[in-house]
Write a protein that holds these residues in place. Sequence first.
Motif, PDB file in Angstrom:
ATOM      1  N   LEU A   1       0.817  -1.209   0.000  1.00  0.00           N
ATOM      2  CA  LEU A   1       0.000   0.000   0.000  1.00  0.00           C
ATOM      3  C   LEU A   1       0.855   1.265   0.000  1.00  0.00           C
ATOM      4  CD1 LEU A   1      -2.692  -1.037   2.660  1.00  0.00           C
ATOM      5  CD2 LEU A   1      -2.669  -1.465   0.189  1.00  0.00           C
ATOM      6  N   VAL A   2       2.158   1.113  -0.300  1.00  0.00           N
ATOM      7  CA  VAL A   2       3.095   2.241  -0.228  1.00  0.00           C
ATOM      8  C   VAL A   2       3.984   2.259  -1.469  1.00  0.00           C
ATOM      9  CG1 VAL A   2       4.835   3.391   1.175  1.00  0.00           C
ATOM     10  CG2 VAL A   2       3.137   1.908   2.272  1.00  0.00           C
TER      11      VAL A   2
ATOM     12  N   LEU B   1       4.335 -10.118  -5.483  1.00  0.00           N
ATOM     13  CA  LEU B   1       3.353  -9.036  -5.403  1.00  0.00           C
ATOM     14  C   LEU B   1       2.082  -9.413  -6.151  1.00  0.00           C
ATOM     15  CD1 LEU B   1       5.215  -5.631  -5.902  1.00  0.00           C
ATOM     16  CD2 LEU B   1       3.626  -6.181  -4.061  1.00  0.00           C
ATOM     17  N   VAL B   2       0.933  -9.187  -5.514  1.00  0.00           N
ATOM     18  CA  VAL B   2      -0.343  -9.440  -6.189  1.00  0.00           C
ATOM     19  C   VAL B   2      -1.208  -8.191  -6.259  1.00  0.00           C
ATOM     20  CG1 VAL B   2      -0.363 -11.885  -5.629  1.00  0.00           C
ATOM     21  CG2 VAL B   2      -1.402 -10.265  -4.031  1.00  0.00           C
ATOM     22  N   GLY B   3      -0.913  -7.175  -5.428  1.00  0.00           N
ATOM     23  CA  GLY B   3      -1.706  -5.957  -5.430  1.00  0.00           C
ATOM     24  C   GLY B   3      -0.917  -4.749  -4.972  1.00  0.00           C
ATOM     25  N   ILE B   4      -1.240  -3.589  -5.546  1.00  0.00           N
ATOM     26  CA  ILE B   4      -0.571  -2.331  -5.198  1.00  0.00           C
ATOM     27  C   ILE B   4      -1.594  -1.192  -5.273  1.00  0.00           C
ATOM     28  CG2 ILE B   4       1.696  -3.102  -6.007  1.00  0.00           C
ATOM     29  CD1 ILE B   4       1.212  -1.529  -8.584  1.00  0.00           C
ATOM     30  N   THR B   5      -1.165   0.017  -4.924  1.00  0.00           N
ATOM     31  CA  THR B   5      -2.057   1.176  -5.053  1.00  0.00           C
ATOM     32  C   THR B   5      -1.853   1.850  -6.411  1.00  0.00           C
ATOM     33  OG1 THR B   5      -0.583   2.951  -4.267  1.00  0.00           O
ATOM     34  CG2 THR B   5      -1.659   1.573  -2.591  1.00  0.00           C
ATOM     35  N   LYS B   6      -2.764   2.723  -6.737  1.00  0.00           N
ATOM     36  CA  LYS B   6      -2.678   3.447  -8.012  1.00  0.00           C
ATOM     37  C   LYS B   6      -1.524   4.438  -8.030  1.00  0.00           C
ATOM     38  CE  LYS B   6      -6.076   6.960  -6.618  1.00  0.00           C
ATOM     39  NZ  LYS B   6      -7.395   7.557  -6.945  1.00  0.00           N
TER      40      LYS B   6
ATOM     41  N   GLY C   1      -6.753   0.330  -4.928  1.00  0.00           N
ATOM     42  CA  GLY C   1      -7.207   1.645  -4.482  1.00  0.00           C
ATOM     43  C   GLY C   1      -6.052   2.609  -4.349  1.00  0.00           C
ATOM     44  N   GLY C   2      -6.264   3.639  -3.517  1.00  0.00           N
ATOM     45  CA  GLY C   2      -5.208   4.596  -3.236  1.00  0.00           C
ATOM     46  C   GLY C   2      -4.611   4.315  -1.868  1.00  0.00           C
ATOM     47  N   THR C   3      -3.719   5.169  -1.430  1.00  0.00           N
ATOM     48  CA  THR C   3      -3.095   4.929  -0.131  1.00  0.00           C
ATOM     49  C   THR C   3      -4.034   5.226   1.034  1.00  0.00           C
ATOM     50  OG1 THR C   3      -2.150   7.165  -0.220  1.00  0.00           O
ATOM     51  CG2 THR C   3      -0.748   5.351  -0.950  1.00  0.00           C
TER      52      THR C   3
END
Length: 260
Positions: free
Chosen positions: A25-26, A42-47, A63-65
């Motif tokens: 998330l960072v 890694l499977v997911g991150i923020t925009k 999503g976003g942070t």
Amino acid sequence: MQVEVRDQMGREVSLTPFPKRIISLVPSQTELLYYLGLKDRLVGITKFCIHPSDALKENVIVGGTKKIRTQKVKELQPDLVIGNKEENTQDIVLELEQFCPVWMSDINTYKDALVMISELGELMNVGDKADELAKAIDRQFSEISTVNKLKVLYFIWYNPYMVAGSNTFVDSILQKAGYQNAAAHLERYPRLSESEIMEMDVDVVMLSSEPYPFKESHKEGLQNLLPKAEITLVDGEYFSWYGPRLLDTPNYLNSLNSFY
């Protein structure tokens, strides 16, 4: 088998050793995982995780942070979510840890960043590579020219004006570059009125590219408030990203020092 670890906020986190399905998330920490050769985990991150350039294409955006799509996180079935105290809200952490472990960094200084790099590396079973990165960053920072001692006011937001004060990573980087933070007497990210700005003793005003994207058009207003100060746009990533981007920060800071 579960192991107990402690994150940078002092929280105990129970997780499977060497997580295989990670959500970051960072942005800084996403870039770090790529650098450490962990992109396949890694499977997911923020925009906002824009580095490296392929990250947004190769991962699910959750999503976003500050606003996470919790259901999307659940669907990805992570065995670890990596966050940051400043980037992510307490509500996000409390919500996510109902169904998965959440490891949080807490970075207010340059040293905190190096500790985070080493601790995450050990957590992922790539401790040697992480330690090498931390040492390389430290070597680079030892070569910064720190002779100017100029008083800098570093802006992060417009309307209202907000600056980086003490107990922030930005302040720590300014100090490493030999600058004096004109807002060091203020805590965290204070709002400043125009009258308060006019009363400050400032040699250089830095307008950051993030989180607010300052442009040339913003210079005039601040030049009127601080007519004797040098007003300049700076790349905020070199002052606020605390992963492998720190390898390039010293060269950038030296280029600024030579300009002033």
